[in-house]
Scaffold this motif. Structure first.
Motif, PDB file in Angstrom:
ATOM      1  N   PHE A 224      29.542  72.358  -8.268  1.00  0.00           N
ATOM      2  CA  PHE A 224      29.875  71.480  -7.158  1.00  0.00           C
ATOM      3  C   PHE A 224      30.766  72.190  -6.138  1.00  0.00           C
ATOM      4  O   PHE A 224      31.589  73.041  -6.495  1.00  0.00           O
ATOM      5  CB  PHE A 224      30.594  70.228  -7.655  1.00  0.00           C
ATOM      6  CG  PHE A 224      29.826  69.450  -8.687  1.00  0.00           C
ATOM      7  CD1 PHE A 224      28.448  69.375  -8.644  1.00  0.00           C
ATOM      8  CD2 PHE A 224      30.492  68.781  -9.702  1.00  0.00           C
ATOM      9  CE1 PHE A 224      27.734  68.649  -9.587  1.00  0.00           C
ATOM     10  CE2 PHE A 224      29.796  68.046 -10.647  1.00  0.00           C
ATOM     11  CZ  PHE A 224      28.416  67.986 -10.592  1.00  0.00           C
ATOM     12  N   ARG A 225      30.627  71.802  -4.870  1.00  0.00           N
ATOM     13  CA  ARG A 225      31.452  72.345  -3.792  1.00  0.00           C
ATOM     14  C   ARG A 225      31.930  71.203  -2.906  1.00  0.00           C
ATOM     15  O   ARG A 225      31.191  70.253  -2.651  1.00  0.00           O
ATOM     16  CB  ARG A 225      30.655  73.339  -2.955  1.00  0.00           C
ATOM     17  CG  ARG A 225      30.183  74.564  -3.730  1.00  0.00           C
ATOM     18  CD  ARG A 225      29.404  75.522  -2.853  1.00  0.00           C
ATOM     19  NE  ARG A 225      28.161  74.922  -2.371  1.00  0.00           N
ATOM     20  CZ  ARG A 225      27.313  75.530  -1.551  1.00  0.00           C
ATOM     21  NH1 ARG A 225      27.588  76.754  -1.106  1.00  0.00           N
ATOM     22  NH2 ARG A 225      26.201  74.934  -1.166  1.00  0.00           N
ATOM     23  N   LYS A 226      33.164  71.321  -2.428  1.00  0.00           N
ATOM     24  CA  LYS A 226      33.730  70.259  -1.593  1.00  0.00           C
ATOM     25  C   LYS A 226      32.884  70.006  -0.362  1.00  0.00           C
ATOM     26  O   LYS A 226      32.709  68.854   0.061  1.00  0.00           O
ATOM     27  CB  LYS A 226      35.166  70.616  -1.194  1.00  0.00           C
ATOM     28  CG  LYS A 226      35.831  69.546  -0.332  1.00  0.00           C
ATOM     29  CD  LYS A 226      37.271  69.905   0.021  1.00  0.00           C
ATOM     30  CE  LYS A 226      37.897  68.823   0.901  1.00  0.00           C
ATOM     31  NZ  LYS A 226      39.301  69.165   1.253  1.00  0.00           N
ATOM     32  N   LYS A 227      32.338  71.044   0.229  1.00  0.00           N
ATOM     33  CA  LYS A 227      31.586  70.871   1.474  1.00  0.00           C
ATOM     34  C   LYS A 227      30.321  70.040   1.276  1.00  0.00           C
ATOM     35  O   LYS A 227      29.766  69.513   2.242  1.00  0.00           O
ATOM     36  CB  LYS A 227      31.237  72.219   2.092  1.00  0.00           C
ATOM     37  CG  LYS A 227      30.191  73.016   1.332  1.00  0.00           C
ATOM     38  CD  LYS A 227      29.848  74.290   2.093  1.00  0.00           C
ATOM     39  CE  LYS A 227      28.689  75.032   1.452  1.00  0.00           C
ATOM     40  NZ  LYS A 227      28.277  76.206   2.242  1.00  0.00           N
ATOM     41  N   ASP A 228      29.849  69.909   0.015  1.00  0.00           N
ATOM     42  CA  ASP A 228      28.654  69.126  -0.267  1.00  0.00           C
ATOM     43  C   ASP A 228      28.958  67.719  -0.763  1.00  0.00           C
ATOM     44  O   ASP A 228      28.040  66.940  -1.028  1.00  0.00           O
ATOM     45  CB  ASP A 228      27.804  69.832  -1.323  1.00  0.00           C
ATOM     46  CG  ASP A 228      27.280  71.177  -0.858  1.00  0.00           C
ATOM     47  OD1 ASP A 228      27.022  71.316   0.353  1.00  0.00           O
ATOM     48  OD2 ASP A 228      27.133  72.079  -1.691  1.00  0.00           O
ATOM     49  N   ALA A 229      30.240  67.380  -0.921  1.00  0.00           N
ATOM     50  CA  ALA A 229      30.620  66.108  -1.520  1.00  0.00           C
ATOM     51  C   ALA A 229      30.360  64.942  -0.575  1.00  0.00           C
ATOM     52  O   ALA A 229      30.499  65.064   0.642  1.00  0.00           O
ATOM     53  CB  ALA A 229      32.095  66.138  -1.915  1.00  0.00           C
ATOM     54  N   PHE A 230      30.023  63.800  -1.146  1.00  0.00           N
ATOM     55  CA  PHE A 230      29.904  62.566  -0.376  1.00  0.00           C
ATOM     56  C   PHE A 230      31.258  61.871  -0.326  1.00  0.00           C
ATOM     57  O   PHE A 230      31.972  61.804  -1.313  1.00  0.00           O
ATOM     58  CB  PHE A 230      28.884  61.626  -1.014  1.00  0.00           C
ATOM     59  CG  PHE A 230      28.812  60.286  -0.346  1.00  0.00           C
ATOM     60  CD1 PHE A 230      28.294  60.166   0.933  1.00  0.00           C
ATOM     61  CD2 PHE A 230      29.264  59.143  -0.983  1.00  0.00           C
ATOM     62  CE1 PHE A 230      28.226  58.935   1.565  1.00  0.00           C
ATOM     63  CE2 PHE A 230      29.209  57.906  -0.366  1.00  0.00           C
ATOM     64  CZ  PHE A 230      28.688  57.805   0.913  1.00  0.00           C
ATOM     65  N   GLY A 231      31.598  61.348   0.831  1.00  0.00           N
ATOM     66  CA  GLY A 231      32.829  60.584   0.957  1.00  0.00           C
ATOM     67  C   GLY A 231      33.471  60.792   2.325  1.00  0.00           C
ATOM     68  O   GLY A 231      33.241  61.797   2.988  1.00  0.00           O
ATOM     69  N   PRO A 232      34.290  59.805   2.707  1.00  0.00           N
ATOM     70  CA  PRO A 232      34.447  58.515   2.044  1.00  0.00           C
ATOM     71  C   PRO A 232      33.231  57.619   2.275  1.00  0.00           C
ATOM     72  O   PRO A 232      32.521  57.767   3.263  1.00  0.00           O
ATOM     73  CB  PRO A 232      35.697  57.937   2.701  1.00  0.00           C
ATOM     74  CG  PRO A 232      35.720  58.562   4.068  1.00  0.00           C
ATOM     75  CD  PRO A 232      35.160  59.938   3.895  1.00  0.00           C
ATOM     76  N   GLY A 233      33.014  56.718   1.325  1.00  0.00           N
ATOM     77  CA  GLY A 233      31.899  55.806   1.442  1.00  0.00           C
ATOM     78  C   GLY A 233      31.617  55.111   0.132  1.00  0.00           C
ATOM     79  O   GLY A 233      32.360  55.249  -0.844  1.00  0.00           O
ATOM     80  N   GLU A 234      30.519  54.356   0.096  1.00  0.00           N
ATOM     81  CA  GLU A 234      30.144  53.571  -1.078  1.00  0.00           C
ATOM     82  C   GLU A 234      28.646  53.697  -1.332  1.00  0.00           C
ATOM     83  O   GLU A 234      27.858  53.877  -0.393  1.00  0.00           O
ATOM     84  CB  GLU A 234      30.489  52.093  -0.873  1.00  0.00           C
ATOM     85  CG  GLU A 234      31.959  51.834  -0.567  1.00  0.00           C
ATOM     86  CD  GLU A 234      32.228  50.370  -0.276  1.00  0.00           C
ATOM     87  OE1 GLU A 234      31.637  49.509  -0.955  1.00  0.00           O
ATOM     88  OE2 GLU A 234      33.029  50.099   0.648  1.00  0.00           O
ATOM     89  N   VAL A 235      28.268  53.606  -2.606  1.00  0.00           N
ATOM     90  CA  VAL A 235      26.869  53.640  -3.026  1.00  0.00           C
ATOM     91  C   VAL A 235      26.661  52.527  -4.046  1.00  0.00           C
ATOM     92  O   VAL A 235      27.543  52.267  -4.874  1.00  0.00           O
ATOM     93  CB  VAL A 235      26.493  54.999  -3.646  1.00  0.00           C
ATOM     94  CG1 VAL A 235      25.037  54.999  -4.108  1.00  0.00           C
ATOM     95  CG2 VAL A 235      26.723  56.144  -2.662  1.00  0.00           C
ATOM     96  N   THR A 236      25.493  51.901  -4.004  1.00  0.00           N
ATOM     97  CA  THR A 236      25.159  50.913  -5.028  1.00  0.00           C
ATOM     98  C   THR A 236      23.649  50.831  -5.191  1.00  0.00           C
ATOM     99  O   THR A 236      22.883  51.313  -4.343  1.00  0.00           O
ATOM    100  CB  THR A 236      25.736  49.520  -4.675  1.00  0.00           C
ATOM    101  OG1 THR A 236      25.579  48.652  -5.803  1.00  0.00           O
ATOM    102  CG2 THR A 236      25.043  48.902  -3.469  1.00  0.00           C
ATOM    103  N   GLU A 237      23.227  50.228  -6.318  1.00  0.00           N
ATOM    104  CA  GLU A 237      21.823  49.943  -6.616  1.00  0.00           C
ATOM    105  C   GLU A 237      20.930  51.181  -6.469  1.00  0.00           C
ATOM    106  O   GLU A 237      19.868  51.128  -5.852  1.00  0.00           O
ATOM    107  CB  GLU A 237      21.313  48.801  -5.721  1.00  0.00           C
ATOM    108  CG  GLU A 237      22.014  47.479  -5.958  1.00  0.00           C
ATOM    109  CD  GLU A 237      21.788  46.928  -7.370  1.00  0.00           C
ATOM    110  OE1 GLU A 237      20.776  47.274  -8.002  1.00  0.00           O
ATOM    111  OE2 GLU A 237      22.653  46.161  -7.837  1.00  0.00           O
ATOM    112  N   LEU A 238      21.357  52.300  -7.060  1.00  0.00           N
ATOM    113  CA  LEU A 238      20.536  53.509  -7.046  1.00  0.00           C
ATOM    114  C   LEU A 238      19.603  53.487  -8.246  1.00  0.00           C
ATOM    115  O   LEU A 238      20.051  53.397  -9.388  1.00  0.00           O
ATOM    116  CB  LEU A 238      21.414  54.759  -7.066  1.00  0.00           C
ATOM    117  CG  LEU A 238      20.679  56.088  -6.918  1.00  0.00           C
ATOM    118  CD1 LEU A 238      21.528  57.090  -6.132  1.00  0.00           C
ATOM    119  CD2 LEU A 238      20.306  56.691  -8.273  1.00  0.00           C
ATOM    120  N   ASN A 239      18.301  53.561  -7.983  1.00  0.00           N
ATOM    121  CA  ASN A 239      17.286  53.493  -9.031  1.00  0.00           C
ATOM    122  C   ASN A 239      16.181  54.498  -8.758  1.00  0.00           C
ATOM    123  O   ASN A 239      15.866  54.805  -7.599  1.00  0.00           O
ATOM    124  CB  ASN A 239      16.675  52.090  -9.098  1.00  0.00           C
ATOM    125  CG  ASN A 239      17.694  51.025  -9.445  1.00  0.00           C
ATOM    126  OD1 ASN A 239      18.136  50.927 -10.584  1.00  0.00           O
ATOM    127  ND2 ASN A 239      18.082  50.223  -8.458  1.00  0.00           N
TER     128      ASN A 239
END
Length: 208
Positions: A149-164
């Motif tokens: 993992f790398r910081k530059k690829d991270a998601f955020g800030p934000g929210e995720v839900t109902e991933l299928n």
């Protein structure tokens, strides 16, 4: 959308390498087609770097499935090194419903936003088979299975839900229904609740 107030949500308070949700052995059998759907609310105020929402990696293939935002359009990968940069952007500070479908016979892919087809194409990893037994991560790109993992690829800030993830290409009407009521279950490869025990760092699950 009001119904999302009753759903489990994964909250990313900031962009950092430590915040993600992970599931090992996430795909039980090889895939020649799939549909990936999720709701995402990106809360950053300006595009910067990548915002990786989902990645599925197998040994030696870090981008078997990959959906990221890059300044700030959606990037798609299926198979090692095969990339499509779309023209689709997300609405900031609002819920967006995103679905990616793919099948390997002709490499046909489709990208839906809020229940509507917004881009599609052919020849994406034609005849490729996505192997089972890999690791799925929400909120990070994997440069190796389960890590890198790398910081530059991270998601955020934000929210995720109902991933299928399904093992077939859902129809346009099914995707519209998924956007409307989140009730589809047939053919699920992995589903949202399975990630709750794999949350790391300052990411947190908010329960209804």
């Amino acid at each position: 959308m009001d119904r999302l107030s009753t759903a489990y949500r994964l909250i990313f308070p900031r962009k950092t390498v430590e915040n993600y949700a992970i599931k090992g052995n996430a795909v039980g059998s090889n895939l020649t087609a799939f549909t990936l759907c999720f709701f995402v609310k990106p809360n950053y105020t300006a595009p910067y770097g990548a915002q990786c929402l989902y990645s599925y990696a197998t040994p030696g293939v870090d981008n078997a499935i990959y959906v990221c935002l890059t300044d700030p359009k959606i990037d798609l990968h299926v198979g090692n090194g095969v990339r499509v940069r779309t023209y689709v952007t997300l609405n900031k500070s609002r819920w967006n419903h995103i679905c990616l479908t793919w099948e390997n016979t002709n490499g046909v892919w489709q990208l839906y936003k809020n229940g509507q087809l917004v881009e599609n194409g052919t020849g994406m990893s034609k005849n490729y088979v996505i192997l089972s037994g890999g690791t799925a991560v929400i909120g990070q790109d994997q440069d190796k299975m389960g890590g890198g993992f790398r910081k530059k690829d991270a998601f955020g800030p934000g929210e995720v839900t109902e991933l299928n993830l399904w093992d077939s290409v859902l129809s346009a009407s099914d995707i519209a229904a998924q956007h409307t009521n989140c009730t589809l279950t047939t053919g699920l490869v992995h589903f949202w609740a399975q990630f709750k025990d794999g949350v790391n760092g300052a990411a947190q699950v908010e329960q209804p």
